[in-house]
Design an enzyme around this catalytic site. Structure first.
Site, mmCIF file in Angstrom:
data_model
loop_
_atom_site.group_PDB
_atom_site.id
_atom_site.type_symbol
_atom_site.label_atom_id
_atom_site.label_comp_id
_atom_site.label_asym_id
_atom_site.label_seq_id
_atom_site.Cartn_x
_atom_site.Cartn_y
_atom_site.Cartn_z
ATOM 1 C CB CYS A 52 27.637 31.240 42.743
ATOM 2 S SG CYS A 52 28.327 31.149 41.096
ATOM 3 C CG ASP A 59 26.935 35.016 44.859
ATOM 4 O OD1 ASP A 59 27.923 35.115 45.056
ATOM 5 O OD2 ASP A 59 26.174 34.411 43.789
#
Length: 154
Positions: A52, A59
């Site tokens: 992120c 992620d």
């Protein structure tokens, strides 16, 4: 004697470090020996990771890349290393997915390409990102990507 289609490749058959970011990653291609016929090639990366850009938290996504080759095929080791380069790269889901698609489309000049980025939830909301280069050819069987939508605890 025909020319070696792997001549000039810098990563295949050699020890290659993971690039530190996607911009430095080298994507390589080889001639398509079946360029006179349309067919679909699929790459699946069920454990794709990036970061992120705001929090630095990981992620995770399940990527499905489908393409109908023209004159070129992606060299799979270079694709793997390119995807690995996102592990420490901060970008939003949409940016990661579309960046991958555009780099592949620019390099390969495929008849058709699509990518499905099925991102796992962060903050309680999954984000799925889809991109394609145009209409698929009518003479190619293109299966569904086969990734179920997020159902939580269902």
């Amino acid at each position: 004697m025909s020319e070696d289609p792997t001549a000039g490749l810098s990563q295949l058959g050699s020890q290659s470090p993971i690039p530190t970011n996607p911009e430095e990653a080298v994507l390589e291609r080889v001639p398509n020996p079946q360029s006179d016929v349309h067919y679909l090639a699929r790459f699946t990366a069920p454990e794709f990771t990036s970061l992120c850009p705001m929090t630095g938290q990981p992620d995770f996504a399940h990527l499905v890349i489908d393409y109908v080759p023209g004159q070129w095929l992606i060299e799979s080791k270079s694709l793997k290393l390119f995807l690995f380069a996102f592990r420490n790269h901060g970008a939003f889901h949409e940016d990661c997915t579309v960046t991958i698609a555009r780099r592949l489309a620019d390099l390969l000049e495929p008849v058709w390409l699509r990518i499905g980025g099925y991102w796992y939830p962060r903050g309680g909301m999954p984000i799925d990102v889809f991109y394609q280069t145009g209409q698929p050819p009518v003479d190619v069987w293109i299966p569904e990507q086969g990734v179920a939508g997020y159902r939580g605890r269902g």
